[in-house]
Motif scaffolding. Structure first.
Motif, PDB file in Angstrom:
ATOM      1  N   UNK A 167       0.828  -1.205   0.000  1.00 45.48           N
ATOM      2  CA  UNK A 167       0.000   0.000   0.000  1.00 45.48           C
ATOM      3  C   UNK A 167       0.867   1.262   0.000  1.00 45.48           C
ATOM      4  N   UNK A 168       1.870   1.301   0.854  1.00 45.11           N
ATOM      5  CA  UNK A 168       2.761   2.466   0.923  1.00 45.11           C
ATOM      6  C   UNK A 168       3.466   2.653  -0.414  1.00 45.11           C
ATOM      7  N   UNK A 169       3.962   1.567  -0.989  1.00 42.00           N
ATOM      8  CA  UNK A 169       4.638   1.656  -2.275  1.00 42.00           C
ATOM      9  C   UNK A 169       3.729   2.172  -3.377  1.00 42.00           C
ATOM     10  N   UNK A 170       2.485   1.713  -3.402  1.00 42.81           N
ATOM     11  CA  UNK A 170       1.547   2.165  -4.427  1.00 42.81           C
ATOM     12  C   UNK A 170       1.217   3.652  -4.255  1.00 42.81           C
ATOM     13  N   UNK A 171       1.009   4.084  -3.034  1.00 42.65           N
ATOM     14  CA  UNK A 171       0.697   5.497  -2.786  1.00 42.65           C
ATOM     15  C   UNK A 171       1.873   6.383  -3.205  1.00 42.65           C
TER      16      UNK A 171
END
Length: 189
Positions: A167-171
């Motif tokens: 999730x952090x990587x996608x954001x």
């Protein structure tokens, strides 16, 4: 509630980690090593130059360097801030799990920097190339998913560590892609 979530995470980890076999260990160890993604990164560098030219590629390289620095350092901040033990350091499960690596890594694991650092560029390049290179987004998401899952397989991250890192990587990948596109427009690339 939090204790139940942590317990479910441990149970899911033991299930997924327990699916591994020595036959597949080599594949998952290969996929988890960052340097083995170099051919993919070289392909993305070539595609960047082909589609955006020298100035655009320079913007992309600076963006990716900042992107990886941000996700990596944020991961370290959370690992020490949250202080959740890696599965291989968790005395509750360490004797019943498979540790495929020769060593466990740092003491804390929330959240997975590998997951964040694979999904961040995957999202970044998928957004930049989605109209230019057919199926690039699918290829990058599959690659990032394999890298992220490898961390559970080899025994160094819980599923929640990987999901959070994803999730952090996608954001961050989305944010930096938007910033790169803005820079393209400002610099006339």
């Amino acid at each position: 509630m939090l204790e139940e979530l942590v317990q479910l995470d441990k149970e899911l980890f033991l299930f997924l980690n327990g699916l591994g076999t020595p036959t597949w260990d080599g594949f998952w160890m290969f996929m988890t090593k960052t340097r083995n993604s170099a051919p993919l990164y070289l392909l993305l560098l070539f595609l960047s130059y082909k589609n955006f030219g020298l100035k655009g590629t320079a913007i992309i390289l600076v963006s990716i360097a900042l992107l990886i620095t941000c996700t990596d350092q944020l991961s370290n901040f959370f690992k020490y801030g949250v202080g959740r033990l890696r599965p291989c350091h968790d005395p509750e499960i360490t004797d019943v799990m498979r540790l495929v690596k020769s060593y466990c890594g740092g003491k804390f694991g929330y959240f997975s920097a590998h997951a964040a650092n694979s999904f961040a560029p995957a999202t970044f390049f998928a957004l930049l190339f989605h109209k230019k290179v057919k199926f690039i987004g699918l290829l990058l998401v599959v690659w990032a998913s394999i890298v992220a899952y490898s961390r559970i397989y080899i025994g160094v991250h819980f599923p929640l560590d990987v999901v959070t890192g994803t999730f952090v990587g996608m954001v961050f990948g989305w944010l930096f892609a938007k910033l790169a596109i803005f820079a393209f427009l400002k610099l006339g690339t």
